[in-house]
Design a protein around this motif. Sequence first.
Motif, short mmCIF file in Angstrom:
data_model
loop_
_atom_site.label_atom_id
_atom_site.label_comp_id
_atom_site.label_asym_id
_atom_site.label_seq_id
_atom_site.Cartn_x
_atom_site.Cartn_y
_atom_site.Cartn_z
N ARG A 79 4.76 83.99 55.68
CA ARG A 79 3.55 84.83 55.69
C ARG A 79 2.91 84.91 54.30
N MET A 80 3.76 85.00 53.28
CA MET A 80 3.23 85.15 51.92
C MET A 80 2.77 83.82 51.31
N LEU A 81 3.42 82.69 51.68
CA LEU A 81 3.19 81.43 50.98
C LEU A 81 2.51 80.34 51.80
N ALA A 82 2.42 80.52 53.12
CA ALA A 82 1.89 79.43 53.96
C ALA A 82 0.85 79.96 54.95
N GLY A 83 0.09 79.04 55.50
CA GLY A 83 -0.86 79.40 56.53
C GLY A 83 -2.19 79.88 55.98
N PRO A 84 -3.15 80.12 56.89
CA PRO A 84 -4.50 80.50 56.47
C PRO A 84 -4.59 81.90 55.85
N ASN A 85 -3.66 82.78 56.15
CA ASN A 85 -3.70 84.15 55.64
C ASN A 85 -2.70 84.40 54.52
N LYS A 86 -2.21 83.33 53.90
CA LYS A 86 -1.22 83.51 52.84
C LYS A 86 -1.78 84.34 51.70
N VAL A 87 -0.90 85.03 51.00
CA VAL A 87 -1.28 85.92 49.91
C VAL A 87 -1.11 85.22 48.56
N VAL A 88 -0.06 84.40 48.44
CA VAL A 88 0.28 83.75 47.18
C VAL A 88 0.06 82.25 47.30
N SER A 89 -0.74 81.68 46.38
CA SER A 89 -0.92 80.23 46.44
C SER A 89 0.09 79.50 45.56
N LYS A 90 0.49 80.13 44.45
CA LYS A 90 1.51 79.51 43.57
C LYS A 90 2.39 80.61 43.02
N PHE A 91 3.65 80.30 42.81
CA PHE A 91 4.54 81.24 42.13
C PHE A 91 5.66 80.47 41.45
N GLY A 92 6.23 81.09 40.45
CA GLY A 92 7.38 80.52 39.76
C GLY A 92 8.20 81.67 39.19
N THR A 93 9.48 81.43 39.02
CA THR A 93 10.34 82.48 38.48
C THR A 93 11.48 81.86 37.68
N ASN A 94 11.85 82.54 36.62
CA ASN A 94 13.05 82.20 35.85
C ASN A 94 13.98 83.40 35.93
N ILE A 95 15.13 83.19 36.56
CA ILE A 95 16.08 84.28 36.79
C ILE A 95 17.03 84.40 35.61
N ASN A 96 17.18 85.62 35.12
CA ASN A 96 18.12 85.90 34.02
C ASN A 96 19.17 86.88 34.54
N TYR A 119 5.66 84.26 37.67
CA TYR A 119 4.25 83.87 37.62
C TYR A 119 3.72 83.85 39.04
N PHE A 120 2.58 84.48 39.25
CA PHE A 120 1.95 84.50 40.57
C PHE A 120 0.49 84.08 40.44
N GLU A 121 0.05 83.28 41.38
CA GLU A 121 -1.37 82.99 41.53
C GLU A 121 -1.72 83.38 42.96
N LEU A 122 -2.53 84.40 43.11
CA LEU A 122 -2.89 84.89 44.43
C LEU A 122 -4.05 84.08 45.00
N THR A 123 -4.16 84.08 46.32
CA THR A 123 -5.23 83.32 46.97
C THR A 123 -6.60 83.86 46.60
N GLU A 124 -6.67 85.10 46.15
CA GLU A 124 -7.94 85.71 45.73
C GLU A 124 -8.39 85.20 44.37
N GLY A 125 -7.56 84.38 43.72
CA GLY A 125 -7.93 83.84 42.42
C GLY A 125 -7.31 84.58 41.24
N ILE A 126 -6.64 85.68 41.49
CA ILE A 126 -5.99 86.44 40.42
C ILE A 126 -4.66 85.77 40.08
N SER A 127 -4.40 85.57 38.81
CA SER A 127 -3.10 85.05 38.39
C SER A 127 -2.53 85.95 37.30
#
Length: 195
Positions: A79-96, A119-127
């Motif tokens: 729901r968050m990462l795939a499909g036409p209604n996804k919220v996040v277009s890109k993300f990355g994480t470094n776990i400590n 790091y998040f890049e939302l489908t609305e263009g906000i990163s």
Amino acid sequence: MKSLRILLLFPIIFAISSQLFAEDPVHSELRKFKTDLESAMKEKDIAKIIPFIHPNAVVTFANAEAVRGPEGVANYLKRMLAGPNKVVSKFGTNINVDELTILYGGGTVGISFGGSDDYFELTEGISFHSKSRWTATLVKEKGKWLIASAHVSMNLFDNPLLTAAKNSLYWIACITFLIGLGLGIGSGKFFFKKG
């Protein structure tokens, strides 16, 4: 003669102390678990992430949404990462990890905690970049480590979304002030010219 006896005791004392302070081999398994999970997350392949989740797991994500089991995690990620209604277009994480996992049950249960740089890049263009805190309970079943519970949270009072909202308010206030000032000056000239 006494000094010779003391010298002979050193190897025995060293052997005993190295056994007392030796790291539990379970931590090597957990390091591999972390590396494999990070690799699956970097690939953003949900099918590779799901095998790390216990069938009865409870996972609470940074948006305060809690899900149960592998299916719940998969549905959330889709729901968050795939499909036409996804919220996040890109993300990355470094776990400590803050410290070695706290072990229970003879090394079959562990509580781990730490932080992550996200790091998040939302489908609305906000990163944005953010720092999160997390805790996880891991269980070892049939020789395999699994996430039994996990909780991720961001700082409620200091986070990139809050900063963006504050900055938006400042811009709106400035623009509103300038419009009001312009209207005030314009209407003042209009009324004073007539009088």
